[in-house]
Design a protein around this motif. Structure first.
Motif, PDB file in Angstrom:
ATOM      1  N   ASP A  73       0.812  -1.225   0.000  1.00 16.56           N
ATOM      2  CA  ASP A  73       0.000   0.000   0.000  1.00 16.56           C
ATOM      3  C   ASP A  73       0.844   1.273   0.000  1.00 16.56           C
ATOM      4  OD1 ASP A  73       1.035  -0.054   2.558  1.00 16.56           O
ATOM      5  OD2 ASP A  73      -0.899  -0.140   3.590  1.00 16.56           O
ATOM      6  N   HIS A  74       2.166   1.138  -0.065  1.00 14.93           N
ATOM      7  CA  HIS A  74       3.023   2.333   0.021  1.00 14.93           C
ATOM      8  C   HIS A  74       2.731   3.363  -1.063  1.00 14.93           C
ATOM      9  CE1 HIS A  74       6.584   4.780   0.864  1.00 14.93           C
ATOM     10  NE2 HIS A  74       6.789   4.791  -0.450  1.00 14.93           N
ATOM     11  N   PRO A  75       2.612   2.989  -2.345  1.00 15.91           N
ATOM     12  CA  PRO A  75       2.364   4.022  -3.356  1.00 15.91           C
ATOM     13  C   PRO A  75       1.093   4.815  -3.108  1.00 15.91           C
ATOM     14  CG  PRO A  75       3.054   1.975  -4.393  1.00 15.91           C
ATOM     15  CD  PRO A  75       2.780   1.654  -2.960  1.00 15.91           C
ATOM     16  N   ALA A  76       0.019   4.140  -2.686  1.00 17.34           N
ATOM     17  CA  ALA A  76      -1.245   4.841  -2.455  1.00 17.34           C
ATOM     18  C   ALA A  76      -1.141   5.773  -1.253  1.00 17.34           C
ATOM     19  CB  ALA A  76      -2.374   3.829  -2.240  1.00 17.34           C
ATOM     20  N   VAL A  77      -0.538   5.297  -0.179  1.00 19.97           N
ATOM     21  CA  VAL A  77      -0.398   6.143   1.012  1.00 19.97           C
ATOM     22  C   VAL A  77       0.521   7.332   0.707  1.00 19.97           C
ATOM     23  CG1 VAL A  77       0.262   6.194   3.446  1.00 19.97           C
ATOM     24  CG2 VAL A  77      -0.758   4.129   2.493  1.00 19.97           C
ATOM     25  N   ARG A 155     -10.714  12.830  -4.824  1.00 19.71           N
ATOM     26  CA  ARG A 155     -10.207  13.517  -6.007  1.00 19.71           C
ATOM     27  C   ARG A 155      -9.104  12.699  -6.683  1.00 19.71           C
ATOM     28  NH1 ARG A 155      -5.993  16.195  -7.588  1.00 19.71           N
ATOM     29  NH2 ARG A 155      -4.968  15.811  -5.590  1.00 19.71           N
ATOM     30  N   LEU A 156      -8.194  12.156  -5.877  1.00 18.95           N
ATOM     31  CA  LEU A 156      -7.074  11.406  -6.421  1.00 18.95           C
ATOM     32  C   LEU A 156      -7.541  10.117  -7.081  1.00 18.95           C
ATOM     33  CD1 LEU A 156      -4.005  11.341  -6.692  1.00 18.95           C
ATOM     34  CD2 LEU A 156      -3.889  10.221  -4.451  1.00 18.95           C
ATOM     35  N   VAL A 195      -6.091   3.630  -3.451  1.00 18.19           N
ATOM     36  CA  VAL A 195      -6.180   4.962  -2.855  1.00 18.19           C
ATOM     37  C   VAL A 195      -7.428   5.074  -1.988  1.00 18.19           C
ATOM     38  CG1 VAL A 195      -6.534   7.407  -3.391  1.00 18.19           C
ATOM     39  CG2 VAL A 195      -4.821   6.084  -4.644  1.00 18.19           C
ATOM     40  N   SER A 196      -8.531   4.548  -2.467  1.00 17.92           N
ATOM     41  CA  SER A 196      -9.797   4.648  -1.726  1.00 17.92           C
ATOM     42  C   SER A 196      -9.731   3.939  -0.382  1.00 17.92           C
ATOM     43  CB  SER A 196     -10.941   4.063  -2.561  1.00 17.92           C
ATOM     44  OG  SER A 196     -11.131   4.806  -3.752  1.00 17.92           O
TER      45      SER A 196
END
Length: 457
Positions: A73-77, A155-156, A195-196
């Motif tokens: 989950d690193h990229p999303a966080v 938004r992202l 992301v959600s």
């Protein structure tokens, strides 16, 4: 009486009764004086570079923080952290941050990728202490409010969903997987659903664990006193500390040559050609020769490849080749977008031009034109405060400094035509590349497979 005029073509305008109009000789390249760079590493481990570049009463700021992560989950966080870093601290909300920066004509922006988190901006020189105070506040006390995280998350996610449908995004992801497999460097854009699922608590935890000064680089360029500017940084960021260094991205395995992968994109009316081979890093003795060889092939508008598939064949609006630096290495990229019905023809001509670089080496005239462009474009890019700040930061991350920059025009001048030919032979042979072709396989598949060196559906 009205004079009668007739339209003349560009070719007619460029010619006289005795032949083509002679072009004036190029003037002598103007040198851009590079300032001395003062460097100091603070007790926290933050490297600070400061250079005086007067002319306008502004200062450019670039902060580079190594920001690698191996968790799924690193990229999303990380994306949400970068989106909400300037939305509030314990002492300032989003509006107060914006107002305080605006009061000194300043702005800050944040971005993140698999290798680094970057904060950049500019402001009035005499407002630097105020900008640094805001920067220190967000680095040490950003709260990532729940409401802001929720707003940016929505938004992202929408923006990512749109971006992931774009052909260039699909091609980039396919190329990265082809080159690096499942290495974290390939995770340039999280998925909307990832992301959600991110919570504000995860964002705050990542800031506390990863947004640290050790190994980070802060560059200041502008109408400043470098020593005084570094002292301001030391005072403002004294509270930004951690017991460990920022995490560098592990070097990825560099790709081996091989077939191109055909990636099916149903209904596509265009195809993306993305080829990649190995290159040299800036500190390699052969880098300048490779830089000129790349320009001759496809690195600028007057290149061989551009002349072929754009000017002569009309297959594409643009084609470009260039060097991409990755941890521990460098890659040569060749990319263009073409209509589906000319995909095979464009690939054939691309391979032809790569092969021609080895069989028909760059001529002295081609090398001289590339040399003039390389030196001129470098000097132009360094003529602004922002351009110099960005370059110094990039070089510092690679262990280089302003002395390398000062000497590079001389290295380009010293390269011989024979050295460029040797670089072309080593790095541009079609057999040294791999990559992807993205398009509607039902339309382009038969044509590109007939050329050989293709795998996939």
């Amino acid at each position: 009486m009205t004079a009668v005029t007739t339209h003349r073509t560009a070719e007619e305008i460029g010619r006289t009764a005795t032949g083509p109009r002679p072009l004036p000789a190029l003037g002598e390249t103007r040198e851009v004086a590079l300032p001395d760079v003062v460097e100091q590493t603070l007790p926290s481990g933050l490297r600070v570079l400061a250079a005086r570049r007067p002319g306008v009463p502004m200062v450019e700021l670039r902060l580079r923080v190594p920001f690698a992560g191996s968790d799924a989950d690193h990229p999303a966080v990380a994306e949400l952290l970068s989106s909400t870093l300037l939305t509030g601290t314990a002492d300032r909300d989003r509006v107060e941050i914006d107002d305080e920066l605006a009061a000194v004509g300043a702005d800050l922006g944040v971005s993140v990728d698999p290798e680094r988190l970057s904060i950049g901006g500019s402001g009035l020189s005499d407002g630097l202490p105020r900008v640094l105070a805001v920067l220190a506040d967000v680095l040490t006390a950003a709260t990532h409010p729940d409401a802001e995280v929720a707003r940016e998350r929505e938004r992202l996610a929408e923006r990512i969903a749109v971006a992931r449908a774009q052909p260039r995004t699909i091609a980039r992801e396919a190329l990265q997987r082809r080159r690096f497999g499942d290495h974290p460097i390939t995770r340039e854009m999280p998925r909307a659903e990832e992301v959600s699922a991110v919570t504000a608590e995860q964002v705050r935890a990542l800031q506390a664990a990863a947004l640290v000064p050790g190994g980070s680089i802060l560059t200041l360029v502008g109408d400043i006193d470098p020593q005084a500017a570094i002292a301001h940084v030391g005072d403002a960021l004294a509270g930004w500390t951690a017991g460990h260094d920022a995490r560098e991205l592990d070097p990825p395995p560099l790709p081996d040559p091989g077939d191109l992968l055909l990636v099916h994109r149903p209904g596509s009316v265009q195809s993306q050609l993305r080829l990649s081979g190995r290159a040299l890093r800036r500190d390699d003795d052969g880098y300048a020769a490779l830089q000129l060889a790349n320009l001759v092939f496809g690195g600028y508008f007057s290149s061989r490849w551009m002349e072929n598939i754009r000017e002569d064949k009309g297959y594409t609006y643009g084609a470009h080749s260039g060097t991409e630096f990755v941890p521990g290495g460098a890659l040569l990229g060749v990319e263009t977008d073409v209509a589906s019905d000319v995909t095979a023809a464009a690939l054939l001509e691309t391979r032809y031009e790569l092969g021609r670089m080895t069989a028909v080496p760059p001529s002295a005239d081609e090398v001289e034109a590339a040399r003039a462009y390389a030196i001129g474009s470098l000097l132009i890019s360094l003529d602004s405060q922002g351009g110099l700040a960005g370059m110094l930061t990039s070089l510092a991350a690679d262990g280089l400094d302003v002395d390398w920059l000062r000497a590079h025009p001389g290295r380009l001048t010293a390269v011989t035509t024979e050295q460029v030919a040797a670089a072309a032979l080593e790095f541009f042979a079609p057999s040294t590349f791999t990559g992807v072709v993205v398009g509607d396989a039902e339309v382009i598949g038969a044509g590109v497979r007939a050329l050989g060196g293709i795998e996939g559906p």
